[in-house]
Structure formats: structure tokens, C-alpha cells
Design a protein around this motif. Structure first.
Motif, PDB file in Angstrom:
ATOM      1  N   PRO A 259      23.939  -8.365 -17.785  1.00 60.13           N
ATOM      2  CA  PRO A 259      23.941  -8.366 -19.248  1.00 60.13           C
ATOM      3  C   PRO A 259      23.176  -7.167 -19.788  1.00 60.13           C
ATOM      4  CG  PRO A 259      22.332  -9.913 -18.412  1.00 60.13           C
ATOM      5  CD  PRO A 259      23.095  -9.402 -17.227  1.00 60.13           C
ATOM      6  N   LYS A 260      23.432  -6.837 -21.028  1.00 59.13           N
ATOM      7  CA  LYS A 260      22.686  -5.758 -21.649  1.00 59.13           C
ATOM      8  C   LYS A 260      21.249  -6.191 -21.874  1.00 59.13           C
ATOM      9  CE  LYS A 260      26.238  -3.052 -23.800  1.00 59.13           C
ATOM     10  NZ  LYS A 260      26.731  -2.432 -25.017  1.00 59.13           N
TER      11      LYS A 260
ATOM     12  N   MET B  55       5.750  -9.734 -21.612  1.00 59.19           N
ATOM     13  CA  MET B  55       6.672 -10.413 -20.718  1.00 59.19           C
ATOM     14  C   MET B  55       7.533 -11.326 -21.593  1.00 59.19           C
ATOM     15  SD  MET B  55       5.825 -12.762 -17.385  1.00 59.19           S
ATOM     16  CE  MET B  55       4.875 -11.465 -16.637  1.00 59.19           C
ATOM     17  N   GLU B  56       8.797 -11.415 -21.266  1.00 60.17           N
ATOM     18  CA  GLU B  56       9.718 -12.225 -22.062  1.00 60.17           C
ATOM     19  C   GLU B  56       9.196 -13.653 -22.222  1.00 60.17           C
ATOM     20  OE1 GLU B  56      14.372 -12.965 -21.494  1.00 60.17           O
ATOM     21  OE2 GLU B  56      13.737 -10.886 -21.247  1.00 60.17           O
TER      22      GLU B  56
ATOM     23  N   ASP C  20      13.349  -5.928 -14.300  1.00 57.77           N
ATOM     24  CA  ASP C  20      14.695  -6.508 -14.240  1.00 57.77           C
ATOM     25  C   ASP C  20      14.741  -7.990 -13.898  1.00 57.77           C
ATOM     26  OD1 ASP C  20      17.499  -6.617 -14.321  1.00 57.77           O
ATOM     27  OD2 ASP C  20      17.654  -6.115 -12.207  1.00 57.77           O
ATOM     28  N   MET C  21      14.103  -8.413 -12.871  1.00 54.31           N
ATOM     29  CA  MET C  21      14.281  -9.784 -12.405  1.00 54.31           C
ATOM     30  C   MET C  21      13.332 -10.795 -13.037  1.00 54.31           C
ATOM     31  SD  MET C  21      16.829  -9.489 -10.493  1.00 54.31           S
ATOM     32  CE  MET C  21      16.949 -10.925  -9.488  1.00 54.31           C
ATOM     33  N   TYR C  22      12.115 -10.360 -13.366  1.00 52.05           N
ATOM     34  CA  TYR C  22      11.117 -11.345 -13.751  1.00 52.05           C
ATOM     35  C   TYR C  22      10.480 -11.078 -15.112  1.00 52.05           C
ATOM     36  CZ  TYR C  22       6.909 -14.214 -13.522  1.00 52.05           C
ATOM     37  OH  TYR C  22       5.921 -15.101 -13.797  1.00 52.05           O
ATOM     38  N   ARG C  23      10.050  -9.863 -15.355  1.00 49.93           N
ATOM     39  CA  ARG C  23       9.238  -9.575 -16.533  1.00 49.93           C
ATOM     40  C   ARG C  23      10.030  -9.661 -17.833  1.00 49.93           C
ATOM     41  NH1 ARG C  23       7.912  -5.307 -19.575  1.00 49.93           N
ATOM     42  NH2 ARG C  23       5.955  -5.599 -20.674  1.00 49.93           N
ATOM     43  N   CYS C  24      11.127  -8.966 -17.907  1.00 51.60           N
ATOM     44  CA  CYS C  24      11.927  -9.004 -19.148  1.00 51.60           C
ATOM     45  C   CYS C  24      13.382  -8.643 -18.844  1.00 51.60           C
ATOM     46  CB  CYS C  24      11.336  -8.082 -20.217  1.00 51.60           C
ATOM     47  SG  CYS C  24      11.023  -6.384 -19.711  1.00 51.60           S
ATOM     48  N   PRO C  25      14.103  -9.547 -18.222  1.00 53.45           N
ATOM     49  CA  PRO C  25      15.479  -9.251 -17.830  1.00 53.45           C
ATOM     50  C   PRO C  25      16.460  -9.116 -18.994  1.00 53.45           C
ATOM     51  CG  PRO C  25      14.942 -11.532 -17.337  1.00 53.45           C
ATOM     52  CD  PRO C  25      13.673 -10.875 -17.783  1.00 53.45           C
ATOM     53  N   TYR C  26      16.109  -9.643 -20.176  1.00 49.03           N
ATOM     54  CA  TYR C  26      17.023  -9.578 -21.321  1.00 49.03           C
ATOM     55  C   TYR C  26      16.425  -8.871 -22.535  1.00 49.03           C
ATOM     56  CZ  TYR C  26      19.317 -13.101 -18.521  1.00 49.03           C
ATOM     57  OH  TYR C  26      19.905 -13.767 -17.484  1.00 49.03           O
TER      58      TYR C  26
END
Length: 150
Positions: free
Chosen positions: A41-42, A136-137, A115-121
Motif C-alpha cells: 500500500p502507499k 510510531m504509528e 516499513d514493517m513495524y514503526r509506520c507501515p502506512y
């Protein structure tokens, strides 16, 4: 069918598959006209102006392939951009920010970190009087603090 014909047919099928896959992965970023190859996703990256005394700041971001230009972020406003992480997971955007209180260069998005944990979106940042801070998201407190260089 001979072995050479089988190998040729197999290689042709692989080449066609890679061509179709490449077309499916090609997406145009919202910030430039260049092609960005990615599957997921973007990701939205933005930075808000929380500087004191109604001060604006200047912001310039780049990646290896894209120069997003220089932007002035007015008090209470934000600047953001969207992109897809590349197929290899090596996407990196770095930025320079400056205002009357200092300047700094930092990685606003680094796939190996974010990408995977901190802020993927959604990677949210703020320019404050003491530092640039990243969140962090889904967390209310910053996890990255980058003080201004005077």
C-alpha cells in the motif's frame, strides 16, 4: 520436443511473467511523474509545523530517484507525500529542514526502520522549537527526536 525447445519455451514463459509482474508493480507516485516499483500500500509521510511564534520553515526531501522540491511550511500547516516501498525494501527519503532556530538533515522514511513495524502506512513528524520529532504509528509520544543544529 527437444531439450533446447523446452528450455526456450520455459525462458519465454518466465520473461512474459516478469514483464506482466513488472507492469502490475509499476505505480506513479503522487509527488512526481517518475515510476516507483512497489507492491504494498502507499505510505503517507507528513510533517506538521509546530514551531513557536508563528514561524514557518523550509523543507526539501529527496530519494535516490526523486527530488520532491523545496516547500515552505507555514505555521499550523503540514507537508506530505505518498509513495510505495520499492520491491527490494530499500526505499529511503531524506530531508533537510531549516528555520531561524536551526537546521537539520534526517531520514524521514527508511524502509529498514519504518516499513514493517514503526509506520507501515503513516509516518507522522512534527517540527518543534527544540527538535524534529517522529511518531510510531498509533502512538501519542514521539519515538525519534532529532535536535536542531544551530
Amino acid at each position: 520436443m527437444s531439450l533446447i525447445n523446452r528450455i526456450s519455451s520455459f525462458l519465454l514463459i518466465i520473461a512474459m511473467f516478469l514483464l506482466v509482474l513488472g507492469e502490475a508493480m509499476a505505480t506513479v507516485t503522487e509527488t512526481t511523474d517518475k515510476i516507483n516499483f512497489g507492491l504494498g500500500p502507499k505510505v503517507l509521510v507528513d510533517i506538521s509545523n509546530k514551531l513557536p511564534n508563528g514561524t514557518s520553515f523550509t523543507f526539501h526531501c529527496k530519494s535516490k530517484n526523486d527530488d520532491l522540491g523545496t516547500h515552505v511550511v507555514e505555521p499550523g500547516q503540514k507537508y506530505g507525500f505518498r509513495f510505495r516501498v520499492n520491491f527490494f525494501g530499500t526505499t529511503l527519503f531524506f530531508c533537510g529542514a531549516k528555520w531561524q532556530g536551526g537546521h537539520v538533515v534526517f531520514d524521514i522514511y527508511k524502509a529498514s526502520r519504518d516499513d514493517m513495524y514503526r509506520c507501515p502506512y503513516h509516518c507522522r513528524w512534527e517540527a518543534r522549537g527544540d527538535a524534529i520529532v517522529g511518531y510510531m504509528e498509533h502512538y501519542p509520544n514521539p519515538d525519534i527526536v532529532i535536535p536542531w543544529n544551530k
